[in-house]
Write an enzyme that holds these catalytic residues in place. Structure first.
Site, PDB file in Angstrom:
ATOM      1  N   LYS A  13       3.692   4.156   2.312  1.00 16.92           N
ATOM      2  CA  LYS A  13       4.485   3.081   2.918  1.00 16.92           C
ATOM      3  C   LYS A  13       5.945   3.458   3.051  1.00 16.92           C
ATOM      4  O   LYS A  13       6.554   3.289   4.098  1.00 16.92           O
ATOM      5  CB  LYS A  13       4.431   1.791   2.078  1.00 16.92           C
ATOM      6  N   ARG A  88       3.830  -8.926  -2.275  1.00 19.42           N
ATOM      7  CA  ARG A  88       2.797  -8.266  -3.069  1.00 19.42           C
ATOM      8  C   ARG A  88       1.854  -9.269  -3.709  1.00 19.42           C
ATOM      9  O   ARG A  88       0.901  -8.871  -4.372  1.00 19.42           O
ATOM     10  CB  ARG A  88       3.483  -7.478  -4.193  1.00 19.42           C
ATOM     11  N   ARG A 152       8.776   9.652 -11.724  1.00 15.92           N
ATOM     12  CA  ARG A 152       8.999   8.252 -12.100  1.00 15.92           C
ATOM     13  C   ARG A 152       8.103   7.887 -13.274  1.00 15.92           C
ATOM     14  O   ARG A 152       6.945   8.271 -13.307  1.00 15.92           O
ATOM     15  CB  ARG A 152       8.598   7.362 -10.926  1.00 15.92           C
ATOM     16  N   ARG A 163      -1.531   0.313 -11.925  1.00 14.87           N
ATOM     17  CA  ARG A 163      -0.919  -0.137 -10.667  1.00 14.87           C
ATOM     18  C   ARG A 163      -1.967  -0.338  -9.585  1.00 14.87           C
ATOM     19  O   ARG A 163      -1.872  -1.265  -8.786  1.00 14.87           O
ATOM     20  CB  ARG A 163       0.134   0.864 -10.201  1.00 14.87           C
TER      21      ARG A 163
HETATM   22  P1  ADP Z   1       4.558   1.765  -4.925  1.00 10.93           P
HETATM   23  O1  ADP Z   1       4.482   1.277  -3.516  1.00 10.93           O
HETATM   24  O2  ADP Z   1       4.388   3.220  -5.038  1.00 10.93           O
HETATM   25  O3  ADP Z   1       3.700   1.001  -5.871  1.00 10.93           O
HETATM   26  P2  ADP Z   1       7.152   0.505  -5.252  1.00 10.93           P
HETATM   27  O4  ADP Z   1       8.381   1.295  -5.269  1.00 10.93           O
HETATM   28  O5  ADP Z   1       6.892  -0.352  -4.061  1.00 10.93           O
HETATM   29  O6  ADP Z   1       6.004   1.553  -5.481  1.00 10.93           O
HETATM   30  O7  ADP Z   1       7.087  -0.441  -6.528  1.00 10.93           O
HETATM   31  C1  ADP Z   1       7.266   0.020  -7.837  1.00 10.93           C
HETATM   32  C2  ADP Z   1       7.150  -1.125  -8.831  1.00 10.93           C
HETATM   33  O8  ADP Z   1       8.188  -2.096  -8.601  1.00 10.93           O
HETATM   34  C3  ADP Z   1       5.857  -1.942  -8.746  1.00 10.93           C
HETATM   35  O9  ADP Z   1       4.814  -1.348  -9.489  1.00 10.93           O
HETATM   36  C4  ADP Z   1       6.299  -3.281  -9.332  1.00 10.93           C
HETATM   37  O10 ADP Z   1       6.382  -3.240 -10.739  1.00 10.93           O
HETATM   38  C5  ADP Z   1       7.711  -3.430  -8.814  1.00 10.93           C
HETATM   39  N1  ADP Z   1       7.747  -4.162  -7.533  1.00 10.93           N
HETATM   40  C6  ADP Z   1       8.144  -3.663  -6.325  1.00 10.93           C
HETATM   41  N2  ADP Z   1       8.024  -4.593  -5.354  1.00 10.93           N
HETATM   42  C7  ADP Z   1       7.545  -5.705  -5.957  1.00 10.93           C
HETATM   43  C8  ADP Z   1       7.174  -7.005  -5.498  1.00 10.93           C
HETATM   44  N3  ADP Z   1       7.273  -7.339  -4.212  1.00 10.93           N
HETATM   45  N4  ADP Z   1       6.701  -7.896  -6.413  1.00 10.93           N
HETATM   46  C9  ADP Z   1       6.588  -7.576  -7.704  1.00 10.93           C
HETATM   47  N5  ADP Z   1       6.893  -6.373  -8.201  1.00 10.93           N
HETATM   48  C10 ADP Z   1       7.378  -5.443  -7.349  1.00 10.93           C
END
Ligand code: ADP
Ligand code: ZN
Length: 219
Positions: A13, A88, A152, A163
């Protein structure tokens, strides 16, 4: 143009969102990047979020919704924006309904068994937060700022599995949610970044002409 990129962790993404937002001159809104910036700066929000993120859990909806609500007021959002990693949960999607309209949701589909190995190759810059993948970039310092790359905490194998489970439970239902609204388009994300991008661009170009027609009709 207001877009959402949906997909499991590791689907690509972020990579796609960066290019597509640049192409159209719209804001790239990654809630993950925003949270990591807060963590790097050690803000109260960042400290609160870290506990959830490092376990692979979601940050509470209220926190995310407040953050996004503020973000879309910024000047760079005038021409539109692309949400990456938001919404999400159904609660976030419902909240989004009352703060913004959405033109299209692009679902980047990658089979669960491919995600773990993909995420295993991910590296991040400690200085500016830029993301890399070892399959495309072999240096251990950032191309943009020269700082060191690292893995990370939430990309470590123990956390990745959680996740993916969290994604399946809380985020995957959004596929049907947006399908029901007629907004969902799915692309096969299990191909090279360039091929995936070409597919996404075909969808967004169609959208652009649709939006143009709509504007003309209004006049
Ligand atoms: P990825 O798409 O690889 O899972 P992200 O950078 O989008 O990684 O997200 C990393 C972490 O940040 C998620 O696992 C969550 O803990 C938090 N996070 C990001 N966006 C949201 C969201 N919209 N709602 C809740 N938690 C979020
Ligand atoms: Zn950097």
């Amino acid at each position: 143009m207001k877009l959402i990129f949906l997909g499991p962790p590791g689907a690509g993404k972020g990579t796609q969102a960066e290019k597509i937002s640049e192409h159209y001159g719209i804001a790239h809104i990654s809630t993950g990047d925003m949270l990591r910036k807060e963590m790097r700066e050690g803000t109260p929000l960042g400290k609160a979020a870290k506990g959830f993120i490092d376990k692979g859990e979601l940050v509470p909806d209220e926190v995310i919704i407040g953050m996004v609500e503020n973000r879309i007021q910024a000047a760079d959002c005038q021409k539109g924006y692309l949400f990456d990693g938001f919404p999400r949960t159904i609660a976030q999607a419902d909240a989004l309904l009352s703060i913004s309209d959405i033109d299209m949701v692009v679902n980047i589909d990658v089979p669960a068994e491919r995600l773990v190995e993909r995420i295993g190759g991910r590296r991040m810059c400690a200085g500016c937060g830029a993301g890399y993948h070892v399959s495309m970039y072999s240096k251990d310092t950032c191309e943009k700022c020269g700082a060191k790359l690292f893995i990370r905490d939430d990309d470590k194998p123990e956390t990745v599995l959680n996740r993916i489970t969290v994604y399946e439970r809380q985020t995957q239902p959004l596929i049907d949610y947006y399908k029901a609204k007629g907004l969902l388009r799915t692309v096969d994300g299990d191909r090279t970044p360039e091929t995936v991008r070409t597919d996404i661009l075909a969808l967004t170009e169609k959208l652009v002409s649709r939006l143009r027609t709509r504007l003309t009709l209004k006049r």
